[in-house]
Design a protein around this motif. Structure first.
Motif, PDB file in Angstrom:
ATOM      1  N   THR A  24     -15.839 -19.710   8.673  1.00  0.00           N
ATOM      2  CA  THR A  24     -15.676 -20.176   7.639  1.00  0.00           C
ATOM      3  C   THR A  24     -14.729 -21.394   7.621  1.00  0.00           C
ATOM      4  O   THR A  24     -14.766 -21.738   8.288  1.00  0.00           O
ATOM      5  CB  THR A  24     -14.078 -19.886   6.910  1.00  0.00           C
ATOM      6  OG1 THR A  24     -12.607 -20.164   8.001  1.00  0.00           O
ATOM      7  CG2 THR A  24     -14.606 -18.005   6.801  1.00  0.00           C
ATOM      8  N   TYR A  25     -15.507 -22.059   6.675  1.00  0.00           N
ATOM      9  CA  TYR A  25     -14.970 -23.842   6.999  1.00  0.00           C
ATOM     10  C   TYR A  25     -13.905 -24.231   5.268  1.00  0.00           C
ATOM     11  O   TYR A  25     -14.475 -23.873   3.713  1.00  0.00           O
ATOM     12  CB  TYR A  25     -16.241 -24.353   6.077  1.00  0.00           C
ATOM     13  CG  TYR A  25     -15.593 -26.313   6.218  1.00  0.00           C
ATOM     14  CD1 TYR A  25     -15.158 -26.987   7.263  1.00  0.00           C
ATOM     15  CD2 TYR A  25     -15.826 -26.804   5.419  1.00  0.00           C
ATOM     16  CE1 TYR A  25     -14.561 -27.712   7.163  1.00  0.00           C
ATOM     17  CE2 TYR A  25     -15.732 -28.172   4.991  1.00  0.00           C
ATOM     18  CZ  TYR A  25     -15.349 -28.522   5.555  1.00  0.00           C
ATOM     19  OH  TYR A  25     -14.685 -30.539   5.987  1.00  0.00           O
ATOM     20  N   SER A  26     -13.094 -24.528   5.159  1.00  0.00           N
ATOM     21  CA  SER A  26     -12.316 -25.326   4.093  1.00  0.00           C
ATOM     22  C   SER A  26     -11.835 -26.438   4.337  1.00  0.00           C
ATOM     23  O   SER A  26     -12.050 -27.090   5.463  1.00  0.00           O
ATOM     24  CB  SER A  26     -11.743 -24.319   4.043  1.00  0.00           C
ATOM     25  OG  SER A  26     -10.456 -23.834   4.337  1.00  0.00           O
ATOM     26  N   LEU A  27     -10.713 -27.048   3.201  1.00  0.00           N
ATOM     27  CA  LEU A  27     -10.258 -28.416   3.460  1.00  0.00           C
ATOM     28  C   LEU A  27      -9.000 -28.005   4.637  1.00  0.00           C
ATOM     29  O   LEU A  27      -8.302 -28.707   4.439  1.00  0.00           O
ATOM     30  CB  LEU A  27      -9.928 -28.738   1.801  1.00  0.00           C
ATOM     31  CG  LEU A  27     -11.582 -29.219   1.519  1.00  0.00           C
ATOM     32  CD1 LEU A  27     -11.065 -29.673  -0.335  1.00  0.00           C
ATOM     33  CD2 LEU A  27     -11.888 -30.183   2.408  1.00  0.00           C
ATOM     34  N   ASP A  28      -8.222 -26.539   4.429  1.00  0.00           N
ATOM     35  CA  ASP A  28      -7.867 -25.719   5.051  1.00  0.00           C
ATOM     36  C   ASP A  28      -7.487 -26.029   6.825  1.00  0.00           C
ATOM     37  O   ASP A  28      -6.783 -26.890   6.948  1.00  0.00           O
ATOM     38  CB  ASP A  28      -7.072 -24.426   4.558  1.00  0.00           C
ATOM     39  CG  ASP A  28      -5.548 -24.274   4.850  1.00  0.00           C
ATOM     40  OD1 ASP A  28      -5.235 -24.509   5.197  1.00  0.00           O
ATOM     41  OD2 ASP A  28      -5.914 -23.026   5.575  1.00  0.00           O
ATOM     42  N   SER A  29      -9.134 -26.489   6.719  1.00  0.00           N
ATOM     43  CA  SER A  29      -9.072 -26.825   7.656  1.00  0.00           C
ATOM     44  C   SER A  29      -9.214 -28.022   8.781  1.00  0.00           C
ATOM     45  O   SER A  29      -8.591 -28.143   9.927  1.00  0.00           O
ATOM     46  CB  SER A  29     -10.646 -25.844   8.832  1.00  0.00           C
ATOM     47  OG  SER A  29     -11.574 -26.514   7.733  1.00  0.00           O
ATOM     48  N   VAL A  30      -9.387 -28.737   7.635  1.00  0.00           N
ATOM     49  CA  VAL A  30      -9.020 -30.575   7.709  1.00  0.00           C
ATOM     50  C   VAL A  30      -7.552 -30.611   7.688  1.00  0.00           C
ATOM     51  O   VAL A  30      -7.579 -31.953   8.220  1.00  0.00           O
ATOM     52  CB  VAL A  30     -10.284 -31.087   6.656  1.00  0.00           C
ATOM     53  CG1 VAL A  30      -9.934 -32.155   6.801  1.00  0.00           C
ATOM     54  CG2 VAL A  30     -11.696 -30.926   6.764  1.00  0.00           C
ATOM     55  N   ARG A  31      -7.238 -29.952   6.242  1.00  0.00           N
ATOM     56  CA  ARG A  31      -5.424 -30.292   5.927  1.00  0.00           C
ATOM     57  C   ARG A  31      -4.586 -29.699   7.726  1.00  0.00           C
ATOM     58  O   ARG A  31      -4.144 -30.988   7.808  1.00  0.00           O
ATOM     59  CB  ARG A  31      -4.897 -30.169   4.799  1.00  0.00           C
ATOM     60  CG  ARG A  31      -4.282 -29.761   4.542  1.00  0.00           C
ATOM     61  CD  ARG A  31      -3.502 -28.816   3.459  1.00  0.00           C
ATOM     62  NE  ARG A  31      -3.812 -27.354   3.941  1.00  0.00           N
ATOM     63  CZ  ARG A  31      -2.767 -27.069   4.110  1.00  0.00           C
ATOM     64  NH1 ARG A  31      -1.409 -27.826   5.057  1.00  0.00           N
ATOM     65  NH2 ARG A  31      -2.515 -26.145   5.103  1.00  0.00           N
ATOM     66  N   GLU A  32      -4.999 -29.103   7.803  1.00  0.00           N
ATOM     67  CA  GLU A  32      -4.279 -29.187   9.417  1.00  0.00           C
ATOM     68  C   GLU A  32      -3.406 -30.035  10.251  1.00  0.00           C
ATOM     69  O   GLU A  32      -2.949 -30.178  10.812  1.00  0.00           O
ATOM     70  CB  GLU A  32      -4.141 -27.393   9.955  1.00  0.00           C
ATOM     71  CG  GLU A  32      -3.696 -26.806   8.679  1.00  0.00           C
ATOM     72  CD  GLU A  32      -4.086 -25.254   9.662  1.00  0.00           C
ATOM     73  OE1 GLU A  32      -4.810 -25.114  10.158  1.00  0.00           O
ATOM     74  OE2 GLU A  32      -3.814 -23.876   8.417  1.00  0.00           O
ATOM     75  N   PRO A  33      -4.972 -30.405  10.360  1.00  0.00           N
ATOM     76  CA  PRO A  33      -4.517 -31.287  11.556  1.00  0.00           C
ATOM     77  C   PRO A  33      -4.409 -32.536  10.999  1.00  0.00           C
ATOM     78  O   PRO A  33      -4.139 -33.096  12.318  1.00  0.00           O
ATOM     79  CB  PRO A  33      -6.157 -32.022  12.239  1.00  0.00           C
ATOM     80  CG  PRO A  33      -6.979 -30.268  11.824  1.00  0.00           C
ATOM     81  CD  PRO A  33      -6.415 -29.668  10.933  1.00  0.00           C
ATOM     82  N   MET A  34      -4.364 -33.373  10.306  1.00  0.00           N
ATOM     83  CA  MET A  34      -4.146 -34.610   9.883  1.00  0.00           C
ATOM     84  C   MET A  34      -2.476 -34.653   9.438  1.00  0.00           C
ATOM     85  O   MET A  34      -2.483 -34.667   9.394  1.00  0.00           O
ATOM     86  CB  MET A  34      -4.857 -34.169   8.316  1.00  0.00           C
ATOM     87  CG  MET A  34      -6.438 -34.672   8.386  1.00  0.00           C
ATOM     88  SD  MET A  34      -7.258 -35.507   6.604  1.00  0.00           S
ATOM     89  CE  MET A  34      -6.677 -36.350   6.335  1.00  0.00           C
ATOM     90  N   GLN A  40       3.535 -36.656  13.708  1.00  0.00           N
ATOM     91  CA  GLN A  40       3.167 -37.230  15.241  1.00  0.00           C
ATOM     92  C   GLN A  40       3.742 -38.521  15.090  1.00  0.00           C
ATOM     93  O   GLN A  40       4.551 -39.420  15.674  1.00  0.00           O
ATOM     94  CB  GLN A  40       2.418 -37.137  16.281  1.00  0.00           C
ATOM     95  CG  GLN A  40       1.933 -35.241  16.299  1.00  0.00           C
ATOM     96  CD  GLN A  40       0.574 -35.059  17.544  1.00  0.00           C
ATOM     97  OE1 GLN A  40      -0.307 -36.289  17.073  1.00  0.00           O
ATOM     98  NE2 GLN A  40       0.963 -34.522  17.981  1.00  0.00           N
ATOM     99  N   GLN A  41       2.550 -38.588  13.675  1.00  0.00           N
ATOM    100  CA  GLN A  41       2.826 -40.993  13.191  1.00  0.00           C
ATOM    101  C   GLN A  41       4.762 -40.821  12.664  1.00  0.00           C
ATOM    102  O   GLN A  41       5.237 -41.968  13.264  1.00  0.00           O
ATOM    103  CB  GLN A  41       1.939 -40.856  12.424  1.00  0.00           C
ATOM    104  CG  GLN A  41       0.224 -41.288  12.692  1.00  0.00           C
ATOM    105  CD  GLN A  41      -0.584 -41.060  12.282  1.00  0.00           C
ATOM    106  OE1 GLN A  41      -0.567 -41.326  10.508  1.00  0.00           O
ATOM    107  NE2 GLN A  41      -1.890 -42.234  12.109  1.00  0.00           N
ATOM    108  N   GLN A  42       4.805 -39.980  12.197  1.00  0.00           N
ATOM    109  CA  GLN A  42       6.127 -39.962  11.558  1.00  0.00           C
ATOM    110  C   GLN A  42       7.029 -39.693  11.737  1.00  0.00           C
ATOM    111  O   GLN A  42       7.939 -40.806  12.117  1.00  0.00           O
ATOM    112  CB  GLN A  42       6.410 -39.251  10.436  1.00  0.00           C
ATOM    113  CG  GLN A  42       5.439 -39.613   9.400  1.00  0.00           C
ATOM    114  CD  GLN A  42       6.217 -38.171   8.215  1.00  0.00           C
ATOM    115  OE1 GLN A  42       6.644 -37.106   8.199  1.00  0.00           O
ATOM    116  NE2 GLN A  42       5.679 -38.498   6.735  1.00  0.00           N
ATOM    117  N   LEU A  43       7.311 -39.163  12.829  1.00  0.00           N
ATOM    118  CA  LEU A  43       8.243 -39.036  14.380  1.00  0.00           C
ATOM    119  C   LEU A  43       7.771 -40.482  15.565  1.00  0.00           C
ATOM    120  O   LEU A  43       9.500 -41.034  15.698  1.00  0.00           O
ATOM    121  CB  LEU A  43       7.399 -38.046  15.079  1.00  0.00           C
ATOM    122  CG  LEU A  43       8.901 -37.720  16.598  1.00  0.00           C
ATOM    123  CD1 LEU A  43       9.675 -36.823  15.963  1.00  0.00           C
ATOM    124  CD2 LEU A  43       8.505 -36.572  17.390  1.00  0.00           C
TER     125      LEU A  43
END
Length: 173
Positions: A24-34, A40-43
């Motif tokens: 499958t491919y969904s925007l959810d698979s893009v959202r999670e790594p982002m 990490q950037q906020q930390l």
């Protein structure tokens, strides 16, 4: 408008389809790594801000200690004229809080100015009206943090000033 439950539903359907053996491919698979990258950037930025605040607190403490050494005779005069230790301490706490308020106002002023400049540049280049927002409640929080940080940093020097012996303080030059 997307709700959190809709995101969970997409994730559940995605997992169910993968469980059937399909890809499958969904925007959810893009959202999670982002989302992980943003955390990490906020930390990192939060850690950098904490270190900056610590350095600022040490600098404020150092400034107040130097002020006490330069004004030792003044402390002796205040104490010899009947000023209590509490009065001397309050004097230095008030001075420290004024430094915090002034630096907080300057910081808010620069931040507001930067947001106006950024908005003007982006508006000119892209036509987007507003990209950098600076809500008033964040300005209040910034000023409050500045005052609280300086008050905490000024407690030790204020106590040290209050403990000075008036006779010894008057003799120093």
């Amino acid at each position: 408008k997307v709700k959190v439950s809709d995101i969970d539903l997409v994730s559940q359907v995605d997992q169910a389809i993968k469980g059937m053996g399909f890809e499958t491919y969904s925007l959810d698979s893009v959202r999670e790594p982002m989302q992980k990258q943003m955390q990490q950037q906020q930390l990192f930025l939060g850690s950098l801000a904490a270190i900056s605040l610590l350095v600022a607190a040490i600098g404020i403490t150092n400034t107040m200690i130097m002020s006490i050494y330069e004004r030792t005779k003044e402390i002796g005069v205040i104490r010899s004229l009947g000023g209590r230790k509490r009065d001397v301490s309050r004097l230095f706490i008030a001075e420290t809080s004024m430094i915090g308020l002034a630096s907080g106002l300057i910081g808010v002023g620069f931040t507001y100015l930067a947001s106006v400049v950024i908005n003007a540049i982006v508006s000119t280049l892209t036509g987007i009206a507003t990209i950098a927002l600076f809500p008033w409640h964040e300005a209040v929080i910034m000023i409050g943090v500045s005052v609280i940080l300086t008050l905490i940093s000024g407690v030790f020097p204020a106590r040290a000033a209050a403990r000075k012996d008036p006779v010894v303080a008057l003799r120093t030059e």
